[in-house]
Design an enzyme around this catalytic site. Structure first.
Site, short mmCIF file in Angstrom:
data_model
loop_
_atom_site.label_atom_id
_atom_site.label_comp_id
_atom_site.label_asym_id
_atom_site.label_seq_id
_atom_site.Cartn_x
_atom_site.Cartn_y
_atom_site.Cartn_z
N GLY A 1 -12.17 -4.51 1.49
CA GLY A 1 -13.52 -4.19 1.69
C GLY A 1 -14.00 -3.28 0.64
O GLY A 1 -15.06 -3.50 -0.04
N LYS B 1 -16.16 -15.63 7.09
CA LYS B 1 -17.49 -15.32 7.61
C LYS B 1 -18.36 -15.18 6.36
O LYS B 1 -18.34 -14.32 5.51
CB LYS B 1 -17.59 -14.14 8.33
CG LYS B 1 -17.08 -14.40 9.69
CD LYS B 1 -17.18 -12.96 10.42
CE LYS B 1 -16.53 -13.13 11.94
NZ LYS B 1 -16.73 -11.88 12.50
N ARG C 1 0.74 -1.22 -0.05
CA ARG C 1 0.34 0.03 -0.16
C ARG C 1 1.02 1.10 0.02
O ARG C 1 0.60 2.23 -0.49
CB ARG C 1 -0.98 -0.08 1.23
CG ARG C 1 -2.04 -0.82 0.97
CD ARG C 1 -3.05 -0.95 2.21
NE ARG C 1 -4.43 -1.35 1.65
CZ ARG C 1 -5.32 -1.46 2.74
NH1 ARG C 1 -4.98 -1.25 3.94
NH2 ARG C 1 -6.45 -1.94 2.33
N GLY D 1 -6.20 -8.37 1.70
CA GLY D 1 -4.91 -8.54 2.02
C GLY D 1 -4.42 -9.81 2.07
O GLY D 1 -3.29 -10.23 1.53
C1 3PG Z 1 -8.68 -1.75 5.00
O1 3PG Z 1 -7.64 -1.95 5.26
O2 3PG Z 1 -9.68 -2.37 4.87
C2 3PG Z 1 -8.83 -0.08 4.77
O3 3PG Z 1 -7.48 0.80 5.17
C3 3PG Z 1 -9.77 0.55 5.75
O4 3PG Z 1 -9.72 -0.01 7.04
P1 3PG Z 1 -10.98 -0.45 7.99
O5 3PG Z 1 -11.36 -1.53 7.51
O6 3PG Z 1 -10.44 -0.46 9.53
O7 3PG Z 1 -12.06 0.96 7.82
MG MG Z 2 -11.22 -3.28 6.06
#
Ligand code: 3PG
Ligand code: MG
Length: 393
Positions: free
Chosen positions: A374, A200, A39, A351
């Site tokens: 997400g 999940k 990132r 990730g």
């Molecule tokens: C992530 O890694 O999903 C983004 O950086 C957003 O982070 P968050 O899911 O904690 O809002």
């Molecule tokens: Mg996230």
């Protein structure tokens, strides 16, 4: 997207301007050491273009989920050092992202220099999208650039609230590139294969309901599998099942069937009696009493990889099993290789999937590696991302 990009911003000129760049530098951090730095690397092109154009660059991000309070292990200071190394220039750091400290640090910035602000989420106002906090951030800047694709699904002060308060706004190169590549999944060349894994059903339910009728083939793996099997009254042994999601799983199956799409569930499984490295494993078609599923089996892995090779577009998010343990990583790795062998367009997000791709060193063979987990799931299911919407108004 009707939002100006960096080309337009730079053509209009930013020399000497205070440019606030919202990046997503939320990287895995262990004892102050950065794990995967994808990132950070993906955020560099926008920063380089702005510094070269003589902007005074203020970079802001969150790290982890400190819940509105300072928490030393979630400081962005190590990221400032990494940025300095990768940009090959000095990067100053402000221990607060708003107020007198941040203002003083900004005042010291010369054109072409970079400042990183401390974790935005050390203030509760960030996630609450608080007006005063947004105004305090906006007070630092003449120009706002959003390059934080990974956080574009959050309506927070730094991604939404502050945007209308800054006179000039633009989308960064990473944000634009992500939207461009992920649009291919929304408007795919067919057949479109979507491979979804992860633990999940509850967190992936919306995306499955949206994609089951859209994808030609939806292949499911990871611990979600066992909730689906339970919903179909198939044996799951002692595998982890979200009992209150069985009805939802049946709805996803029905949606795929109504639309005439194929939804694939694993037909064989790697099972253990204890989820730990070195546990005795078996490969089974039906999970025996008291055994726990930890990976898709080799037949399933080969089938999913074969689908990926035949597809014109593949989107993959989520591991196929407990891939952090080497002995249970074969399914995830086979799928990663299959996705890399796709002759059409391949897109990987999330990730864990990125970690698997990077571990195998096959990133260069994937069409697009998304920095958003997400965010990419929300975008491909057709939702409006608040961070993008804020730029458009
Ligand atoms: C992530 O890694 O999903 C983004 O950086 C957003 O982070 P968050 O899911 O904690 O809002
Ligand atoms: Mg996230």
């Amino acid at each position: 997207m009707a939002v100006p990009g960096l080309d337009q911003l730079l053509a209009e000129g930013v020399r000497g301007a205070r440019v606030f760049v919202r990046s997503d530098l939320n990287v895995p951090m262990h004892d102050g050491r950065i794990g995967d730095d994808s990132r950070i690397r993906a955020s560099l092109p926008t920063l380089v273009r702005l510094t070269r154009a003589g902007a005074r660059v203020i970079v802001a991000s969150h790290l982890g989920r400190p819940k509105g309070k300072p928490s030393p292990e979630l400081s962005l200071r190590p990221v400032a050092a990494a940025l300095a190394r990768l940009l090959d220039c000095g990067v100053s750091f402000s221990t607060d992202c708003i107020g007198p400290k941040a203002e003083a640090a900004v005042a010291e910035l010369a054109p072409g220099q970079v400042l990183l602000l401390e974790n935005l989420r050390f203030h509760a106002g960030e996630e609450k999208n608080d007006r005063d906090f947004a105004a305090a951030l906006a007070a630092l800047a003449d120009v706002y650039v959003n390059d934080a694709f990974g956080t574009a699904h959050r309506a927070h002060a730094s991604t939404a609230g502050m945007v209308p308060l800054v006179p000039r706004v633009a989308a960064g190169d990473l944000l634009r590139s992500e939207l461009l590549h992920l649009r291919v999944v929304r408007e795919p060349e067919r057949p479109l294969l979507v491979i979804l894994g992860g633990a999940k059903v509850s967190t992936k339910l919306a995306v499955m309901e949206a994609l089951a009728p859209h994808a030609d083939v939806l292949a499911i793996g990871g611990a979600m599998t066992y909730t689906f099997l339970a919903a179909l009254n198939q044996p799951v042994g002692a595998s982890w099942v979200e009992r209150d999601c069985e009805g939802d799983a049946r709805r996803v199956l029905a949606a795929a069937e109504r639309a005439g799409r194929r939804l694939l569930l694993p037909s064989d499984h790697v099972v253990v009696q204890k989820v730990e490295a070195g546990a005795a494993r078996r490969v089974v078609d039906a999970i025996p009493e008291s055994w726990i599923g930890v990976d898709i089996g080799p037949r399933t892995a080969a089938a999913y990889a074969g689908e990926a090779r035949r597809a014109r577009t593949v989107f993959w998010n989520g591991p196929m099993g407990v891939f952090e343990i080497d002995a249970f990583a074969a399914g995830t790795e086979a799928v990663a290789r299959g996705v890399a062998a796709c002759r059409g367009t391949s897109v990987v997000g999330g990730g864990d999937s990125l970690a698997a791709v990077n571990r195998l060193g096959i990133g260069a063979r994937i069409g697009h590696l998304s920095t958003g987990g997400g965010a990419s799931l929300e975008y491909v299911q057709g939702l409006v991302l608040p961070g993008v919407a804020a730029l458009e108004h």
